[in-house]
Design an enzyme around this catalytic site. Structure first.
Site, short mmCIF file in Angstrom:
data_model
loop_
_atom_site.label_atom_id
_atom_site.label_comp_id
_atom_site.label_asym_id
_atom_site.label_seq_id
_atom_site.Cartn_x
_atom_site.Cartn_y
_atom_site.Cartn_z
N HIS A 17 0.93 -1.19 0.09
CA HIS A 17 -0.01 0.02 -0.14
C HIS A 17 0.86 1.29 0.02
CE1 HIS A 17 -3.26 -2.72 1.30
NE2 HIS A 17 -2.26 -3.42 2.09
N SER A 33 13.08 21.46 -16.74
CA SER A 33 11.86 22.31 -16.67
C SER A 33 12.16 23.43 -17.55
CB SER A 33 11.39 22.60 -15.26
OG SER A 33 10.58 23.70 -15.46
#
Ligand code: ARG
Length: 492
Positions: free
Chosen positions: A158, A279
């Site tokens: 999980h 970026s």
């Protein structure tokens, strides 16, 4: 300009280019153009050997085909006025040789068996190439694992810290999945490599064709015997696509883990700049774009399978033009699954792992609590559920030490753990990350000695699989050499 001779008999009106373009498979047929020349060669050799096409005509046609093979197909063949590359090549032969000679190649054949043969020839090459890349990725995983059998890291369920494991154990989980992906591909290969040639439109032909001979010339392992099945089935294509979609799902999970591990939140790995982007506004950014695209491609691969299945289902026997629409999904699915695998292998091989960061995280979140619960069972003789509750209560209290455990034991079950022999030293030892990993010696578990043993098996299986791929490749290469030498043997 080449002329389309197929329509002129039965049909009158010239087609507008809108209709032609809509019908034509020419763009996708670039995938099978080279295979089509080989199929033409094999068919012609067979027609000649069976006395269906005379020596002179066969020689002249073969000369043009060998030219197409050696020099590549000229652009005029790929005109989308033609319905497909098969029509384009036939028009080219007739243009070069006149119809008296060039018009003879299509005896005892339909584009239906022709295209099925071409798709199978290209598909088997692609599947083999994919098998090779999967094996390279497995090799990288095995090699990395060999160096990291003692590198502890957190294992997650999980996406929460669950139990400590090792990097080798984690990477070998992927290797195991990829070994099955390989097995699915080679099973698909066996069903791809069957010859539909000689089925003609669907009912075979009255010409005395030798189907076994063309199959052998083209390196097929056997025939798709029933001629209706031969032209109408594409389950081989669905099988390849499903193997691709599943492989792609495996690869996307590995990419996902690497993306997570390379995040500054984890800091487990630094990817080589080569596989990263930055970026346009944030000058500091280093993003794992290659792995993200790879992860997304698994969606494309799944889509290709879904699209092809949807096209195939419910088609009546035998050939329907719908089949043409399924083929590009095969190429798309193969590319989506295959293009990223070599990049993933190299991104992994060139990545820098940070064992100290992994070790730092390995014991966080009470990840060794199961080891302590096990100790209460093994040393104190408690039922596992009782031990699980006591340790859980200590975790809830925020610290696992003898006093907290003692309190939890008393409150929940009225038992004294220290009375049963539990000491702070034993608690400490049970909570140790490394000893917890070392204790997991069950077959397939993460203990370094166990993983080393598993690695020997993985290496052996990989070696066998590699040898198998190489021998299939060699078989196809040999068949191609034989076909070309028989083809050239016709020439003066
Ligand atoms: N381009 C066609 C395909 O991919 C080739 C077969 C055409 N056959 C026909 N009967 N129109 O399926």
């Amino acid at each position: 300009m080449l002329k389309d001779q197929i329509r002129r008999g039965r049909l009158g009106a010239e087609r507008g280019c809108g209709v032609s373009r809509f019908l034509s498979s020419m763009e996708a047929d670039r995938w099978i153009a080279e295979a089509d020349v080989l199929v033409d060669m094999a068919h012609l050799l067979m027609l000649r050997r069976q006395g269906i096409v005379g020596e002179e005509h066969a020689r002249a046609i073969m000369e043009v085909l060998v030219g197409l093979h050696d020099d590549g197909l000229p652009e005029e063949i790929f005109d989308d006025r033609f319905e497909d590359v098969h029509a384009g090549i036939e028009a080219y032969l007739i243009d070069r040789l006149g119809e008296e000679t060039g018009g003879r190649i299509h005896a005892g054949r339909s584009r239906n068996d022709e295209v099925a043969a071409c798709i199978r020839i290209r598909a088997r090459e692609e599947v083999l190439r994919l098998m090779g890349s999967v094996n390279r990725l497995r090799e990288v995983l095995v090699t990395l694992s060999a160096g990291h059998t003692a590198t502890v890291m957190p294992g997650f369920t999980h996406l929460q810290h669950a139990q400590p494991t090792t990097l080798a154990h984690h990477l070998l989980a992927y290797e195991g999945a990829l070994a099955r992906d390989y097995a699915r591909l080679i099973m698909a290969f066996a069903r791809v490599n069957e010859s539909p040639l000689g089925a003609a439109a669907f009912a075979s032909t009255g010409f005395p064709l030798d189907r076994d001979y063309t199959a052998e010339l083209l390196g097929f392992d056997r025939l798709v015997e029933n001629s209706m099945d031969a032209v109408s089935s594409r389950d081989f294509l669905l099988e390849v696509l499903s193997a691709c979609a599943i492989l792609s799902a495996t690869a996307s999970r590995l990419a996902s883990d690497l993306i997570l591990w390379s995040s500054s939140l984890a800091g487990f790995v630094t990817l080589s700049d080569e596989y990263c982007s930055t970026s346009s506004i944030m000058p500091q950014k280093k993003n794992p774009d290659t792995l993200e695209i790879l992860r997304a491609k698994s969606g494309t691969a799944a889509g290709s399978l879904t699209a092809a299945l949807a096209i195939m289902r419910g088609l009546p026997m035998s050939y329907n033009r719908d089949l043409q629409e399924a083929t590009p999904h095969l190429w798309q699915g193969l590319s989506a699954a295959g293009d990223g695998i070599p990049l993933l292998a190299e991104a992994l091989a060139t990545a820098t792992f940070h064992p100290e960061r992994m070790a730092e995280e390995a014991g966080k979140g009470f990840s060794t609590a199961t080891g302590l619960a096990d100790l209460l069972v093994q040393d104190l003789g408690l039922p596992f559920r009782t031990a699980h509750t006591i340790v859980g209560k200590a975790v809830r209290a925020g610290k696992i030490d003898l006093p907290t455990l003692e309190k939890a034991g008393k409150e929940s079950f009225g038992i004294s753990l220290s009375g049963l022999g539990l000491s702070q030293e034993k608690v400490q030892a049970a909570l140790d990350v490394r000893s917890m990993v070392d204790a997991r010696t069950v077959t397939g578990g993460p203990a370094p000695a166990t993983v080393k043993k598993a690695l020997r098996g993985r290496k052996e299986e990989l070696k066998r699989d590699r040898a198998e791929t190489v021998s299939l490749e060699a078989g196809l290469a040999e068949a191609r050499v034989r076909l070309l030498s028989e083809a050239r043997g016709l020439l003066p």
